[in-house]
Design a protein around this motif. Structure first.
Motif, PDB file in Angstrom:
ATOM      1  N   ALA A  38       0.826  -1.205   0.000  1.00  0.00           N
ATOM      2  CA  ALA A  38       0.000   0.000   0.000  1.00  0.00           C
ATOM      3  C   ALA A  38       0.862   1.258   0.000  1.00  0.00           C
ATOM      4  O   ALA A  38       0.573   2.228  -0.711  1.00  0.00           O
ATOM      5  CB  ALA A  38      -0.936  -0.022   1.209  1.00  0.00           C
ATOM      6  N   ASP A 109      -9.950  -5.746  -0.039  1.00  0.00           N
ATOM      7  CA  ASP A 109      -8.547  -5.456   0.259  1.00  0.00           C
ATOM      8  C   ASP A 109      -7.625  -6.375  -0.534  1.00  0.00           C
ATOM      9  O   ASP A 109      -6.604  -5.941  -1.078  1.00  0.00           O
ATOM     10  CB  ASP A 109      -8.305  -5.620   1.756  1.00  0.00           C
ATOM     11  N   ARG A 135      -8.133   3.112  -3.994  1.00  0.00           N
ATOM     12  CA  ARG A 135      -6.961   2.255  -4.214  1.00  0.00           C
ATOM     13  C   ARG A 135      -6.915   1.688  -5.631  1.00  0.00           C
ATOM     14  O   ARG A 135      -5.840   1.351  -6.126  1.00  0.00           O
ATOM     15  CB  ARG A 135      -6.966   1.100  -3.210  1.00  0.00           C
TER      16      ARG A 135
END
Length: 326
Positions: A38, A109, A135
């Motif tokens: 990340a 995720d 994201r």
């Protein structure tokens, strides 16, 4: 991958296991590697992955619902068909994820770190969708989601309005609506159209809220028959609800359409196969899913991109005019 491995102080094999959610890595290491991924903004190269694995790009379909409902719902089958039709003749593949609400965040995720061609979302809450979109911008939602997320939809409000107007013009005056769950954008749009129609036509607002399920349509109709004995029409928020309503009417000795007219929404195969054939608002689900897929295949739809299809009412025997029955 080498950069992630060096930054995290682990092997490239460990990074690969984390990205592919494979065993062989401790929970602590897995979480550490994900944090490094990340922080570095690492995204696997879909072309490199395709060459390494021998497979093409992948469209991920994420559906938040019960697996049994997914298997029984015509809507999900039509979405899948539309995606596959659009991918036909390409090297791309479809991967389907059916997940319940508590497990959605973890799935998103994991996919955010490995997404290839893009992701199609169904029933993902706006909050989770917005977090995911921050994201991964290769996303299209089936139905409106959080602001800025590309989506495809149908004119839900206009379709519901047309259904109520049709029932009114066919002589019905005690028209009830079976709405889907609050917070569902499709249900909210159809509820808006129903409310606008009853206001414009001077009709009482008779409505109940439940899930887009056949069982819900049955239970809500049974309840309405007890509360509204003069009921002469039902608009259901989806065809599954409508089939439950028709069964409840039959069990109560009410004839369709002689006693109570019924109109559904979706115009799925079950509408034409009902007895009598069911009137329903057409929702071109296959075309909607194909449009979402095409936006991903053509690479990254712009923020606020949307594709909204018109809704047309298909009239069949379940809502024949009152005047023709007397």
């Amino acid at each position: 991958m080498a950069d992630v491995a060096a930054e995290a102080g682990v092997s490239k094999a460990a990074v690969s296991r984390v990205i592919n959610d494979a065993p062989g890595v401790s929970p602590q290491t897995r979480e550490h590697v994900r944090q490094v991924i990340a922080r570095l903004g690492y995204r696997p190269d879909p072309v490199a992955r395709a060459l390494a694995s021998g497979h093409g790009d992948v469209v991920e379909l994420i559906v938040v619902d019960d697996a049994a409902v997914f298997g029984n719902s015509p809507y999900y089958g039509r979405v899948t068909a539309g995606i596959l039709q659009e991918l036909a003749g390409t090297n791309a593949q479809l991967r389907v994820h059916v997940v319940e609400k508590p497990d959605t965040a973890a799935l998103l995720d994991r996919i955010a770190a490995t997404v290839s061609l893009g992701v199609i979302l169904i029933n993902v809450t706006p909050a989770l969708a917005a977090e995911f979109y921050a994201r991964c911008d290769r996303v299209v939602s089936m139905g409106p989601s959080a602001p800025g997320i590309p989506f495809v939809d149908v004119e839900n409000a206009d379709g519901a309005y047309a259904a109520i107007r049709h029932l009114h013009e066919s002589g019905r005056r005690r028209i009830a609506a079976l709405h889907g769950q609050a917070g569902n954008p499709c249900a909210d749009g159809r509820r808006e159209g129903h409310r606008r129609a009853v206001r414009d036509l001077g009709l009482p607002d008779i409505s109940v809220i439940g899930k887009f399920r056949r069982e819900a349509g049955y239970d809500m109709t049974r309840r309405l028959l007890g509360e509204e004995p003069e009921l002469d029409a039902i608009f259901a928020g989806c065809d599954l609800m409508a089939t439950g309503a028709m069964q409840a009417l039959a069990d109560a000795g009410r004839r369709v359409p002689q006693d109570v007219a019924v109109v559904g929404f979706d115009d799925s195969v079950i509408a034409a196969c009902s007895t009598p054939p069911m009137s329903s608002v057409q929702q071109p689900v296959e075309l909607m899913a194909a449009a979402a897929t095409r936006a991903l295949v053509e690479r990254r739809p712009d923020p606020y991109w949307r594709c909204v299809f018109p809704a047309a009412l298909q009239v069949r025997g379940s809502s024949a005019p009152v005047v023709s029955l007397r």
